[in-house]
Design an enzyme around this catalytic site. Structure first.
Site, PDB file in Angstrom:
ATOM      1  N   ILE A 153      15.475  11.810 -45.265  1.00  0.00           N
ATOM      2  CA  ILE A 153      14.819  11.221 -44.088  1.00  0.00           C
ATOM      3  C   ILE A 153      14.138  12.303 -43.243  1.00  0.00           C
ATOM      4  CG2 ILE A 153      15.211   9.914 -41.949  1.00  0.00           C
ATOM      5  CD1 ILE A 153      17.546   8.487 -43.468  1.00  0.00           C
ATOM      6  N   ASP A 172      18.806  23.252 -40.944  1.00  0.00           N
ATOM      7  CA  ASP A 172      19.552  22.616 -42.030  1.00  0.00           C
ATOM      8  C   ASP A 172      20.253  23.744 -42.772  1.00  0.00           C
ATOM      9  OD1 ASP A 172      20.264  21.396 -44.633  1.00  0.00           O
ATOM     10  OD2 ASP A 172      18.973  19.752 -44.007  1.00  0.00           O
ATOM     11  N   THR A 230      18.368   8.638 -34.884  1.00  0.00           N
ATOM     12  CA  THR A 230      18.374   7.513 -35.844  1.00  0.00           C
ATOM     13  C   THR A 230      19.415   7.776 -36.921  1.00  0.00           C
ATOM     14  OG1 THR A 230      16.641   8.588 -37.137  1.00  0.00           O
ATOM     15  CG2 THR A 230      15.921   6.921 -35.543  1.00  0.00           C
ATOM     16  N   SER A 231      20.332   8.729 -36.669  1.00  0.00           N
ATOM     17  CA  SER A 231      21.256   9.127 -37.735  1.00  0.00           C
ATOM     18  C   SER A 231      22.630   8.468 -37.596  1.00  0.00           C
ATOM     19  CB  SER A 231      21.339  10.645 -37.789  1.00  0.00           C
ATOM     20  OG  SER A 231      21.897  11.023 -39.002  1.00  0.00           O
ATOM     21  N   ARG A 232      23.487   9.024 -36.756  1.00  0.00           N
ATOM     22  CA  ARG A 232      24.786   8.405 -36.474  1.00  0.00           C
ATOM     23  C   ARG A 232      25.098   8.660 -35.005  1.00  0.00           C
ATOM     24  NH1 ARG A 232      24.154   5.826 -40.298  1.00  0.00           N
ATOM     25  NH2 ARG A 232      25.443   5.595 -42.171  1.00  0.00           N
ATOM     26  N   ASP A 256      18.801   4.672 -32.143  1.00  0.00           N
ATOM     27  CA  ASP A 256      18.951   3.524 -33.042  1.00  0.00           C
ATOM     28  C   ASP A 256      20.419   3.367 -33.429  1.00  0.00           C
ATOM     29  OD1 ASP A 256      17.840   1.439 -34.710  1.00  0.00           O
ATOM     30  OD2 ASP A 256      18.239   2.723 -36.441  1.00  0.00           O
ATOM     31  N   GLU A 261      28.927   1.691 -31.536  1.00  0.00           N
ATOM     32  CA  GLU A 261      28.086   0.549 -31.933  1.00  0.00           C
ATOM     33  C   GLU A 261      28.851  -0.531 -32.691  1.00  0.00           C
ATOM     34  OE1 GLU A 261      25.190   2.681 -34.470  1.00  0.00           O
ATOM     35  OE2 GLU A 261      25.920   1.457 -36.142  1.00  0.00           O
TER      36      GLU A 261
END
Ligand code: NAD
Length: 329
Positions: A153, A172, A230-232, A256, A261
């Site tokens: 992603i 990374d 948008t990951s965790r 997101d 959640e």
């Protein structure tokens, strides 16, 4: 095989029925938890999603009930106790990559909406308000964007940013050589976050990345920066992010995913009194945009999720090595 599919919505049933390769599917709207695991009696496999729990307690009961395969219909596997599943001989397979562009494009949607305020303009114009007051954004071209995690992603996201003319810095532990050759610079986490105008998270949730964004790392961002997750959810310490939004250190937040959640997302709570004070505080900010884990939700991704999940179940049923095994047993 008899497969119990948990946390299902109507769209899951549609895609799973359409791409089923001949298995006996039972759909349960409830998530897999220690309260619902009794439903798995007599099933050989369970199919679970991001907020289902496969901790040691649930795994023991799954094993007692005869379950031998957990087919995750997502990429992340932070909700499965892999040591316990290996000990019990329960195989775990996932969908390692399904349209990474779907999530990357959703990250871009959050950035552009927060920046250019199209959601506010839409409502204003419908009410006959054509004023531009407080709608001003900024050019993304030439801005420093920090990308944390450049796997499937993150890499797709970098390619989008390249087209927008952003200056991309990345962190990374395993840098991608093809991205380096496109001029994307890798540094330490600190170097990457330093003076970033936009920070976007695309790394997995694990012990190293839990609350990666906290009161200390937030001070590295450029003042008024935008944070996109948008990951965790648990990559972010929500309380610290709220403080940074209140002080103005953080200028925008697009998320997101949310640490808590599991109790809210994927369901209609419009008639409920929401008990989670952190998310209600976040919703109250004019510069925060929350979507409920919909990054993956495109036609293409749903097809790939269904076809890969059935391939994993077929491989298990045929007794062949699971190419998408998470734990390699
Ligand atoms: P991936 O495995 O292809 O890439 C993850 C990358 O993160 C790898 O390159 C890895 O080296 C890197 N990484 C590992 N530890 C790191 C660390 N400490 N700091 C920085 N980078 C680190 O995974 P992916 O398919 O790109 O997915 C990324 C994440 O996106 C998943 O873990 C999942 O949580 C999330 N996701 C969200 C949605 C959604 O709908 N919002 C959908 C799919 C995946």
């Amino acid at each position: 095989m008899k497969v119990a599919v948990f946390s299902t919505c109507a769209y899951d049933e549609d895609f799973f029925k359409q791409f089923n390769t001949g298995h006996e599917l039972s759909f349960f709207a409830v998530p897999l938890t220690d309260q619902t695991v009794s439903l798995t009696n007599g099933f050989e496999a369970v199919c679970i999603f991001v907020n289902d729990q496969a901790d040691a307690v649930v795994l023991n009961k799954l094993h007692e009930n005869g379950v031998r395969l957990i087919a995750l219909r997502c990429a992340g596997f932070n909700n499965v106790d892999l040591i316990k599943s290996k000990e019990l001989g329960i195989q775990v397979a996932r969908v390692p990559a399904y349209s990474p562009e779907a999530v990357a494009e959703h990250a871009l949607a959050l950035i552009l909406t927060l920046n250019r305020k199209t959601h506010k303009a839409y409502n204003r114009v419908r009410e006959g308000n054509f004023s531009l007051e407080r709608l001003m954004g900024f050019n993304l071209h030439g801005r420093k964007v920090a990308v944390i995690g450049t796997g499937n992603i993150g890499k797709a996201f970098c390619m989008i940013l390249k087209g927008l003319g952003c200056i991309i810095s990345a962190y990374d532990p395993y840098p991608d050589e093809s991205l380096k050759s496109l001029g994307i610079t890798y540094g330490t986490l600190k170097e990457t976050l330093l003076d970033a105008d936009v920070v976007s998270l695309h790394c997995p949730l694990n012990d190293d990345t839990f609350h990666l964004i906290n009161s200390e790392t937030l001070t590295l961002f450029s003042k008024g920066a935008m944070l996109i997750n948008t990951s965790r959810g648990a990559l972010i310490d929500t309380a610290s992010v709220i403080n940074a939004l209140k002080s103005g250190q953080l200028g925008y937040l697009g998320m997101d995913v949310y640490e808590q959640e599991g109790k809210l997302f994927f369901r209609d709570h419009s008639e409920d009194v929401i008990q989670d004070d952190l998310i209600t505080r976040l919703i109250s900010f004019p510069n925060v945009l929350i979507t409920s884990h919909q990054g993956f939700f495109t036609q293409e991704a749903m097809e790939q999720i269904a076809t890969t999940t059935f391939k994993n179940i077929d491989d298990f049923a045929a007794g062949v090595v699971l190419t998408n095994s998470v734990i390699g047993i």
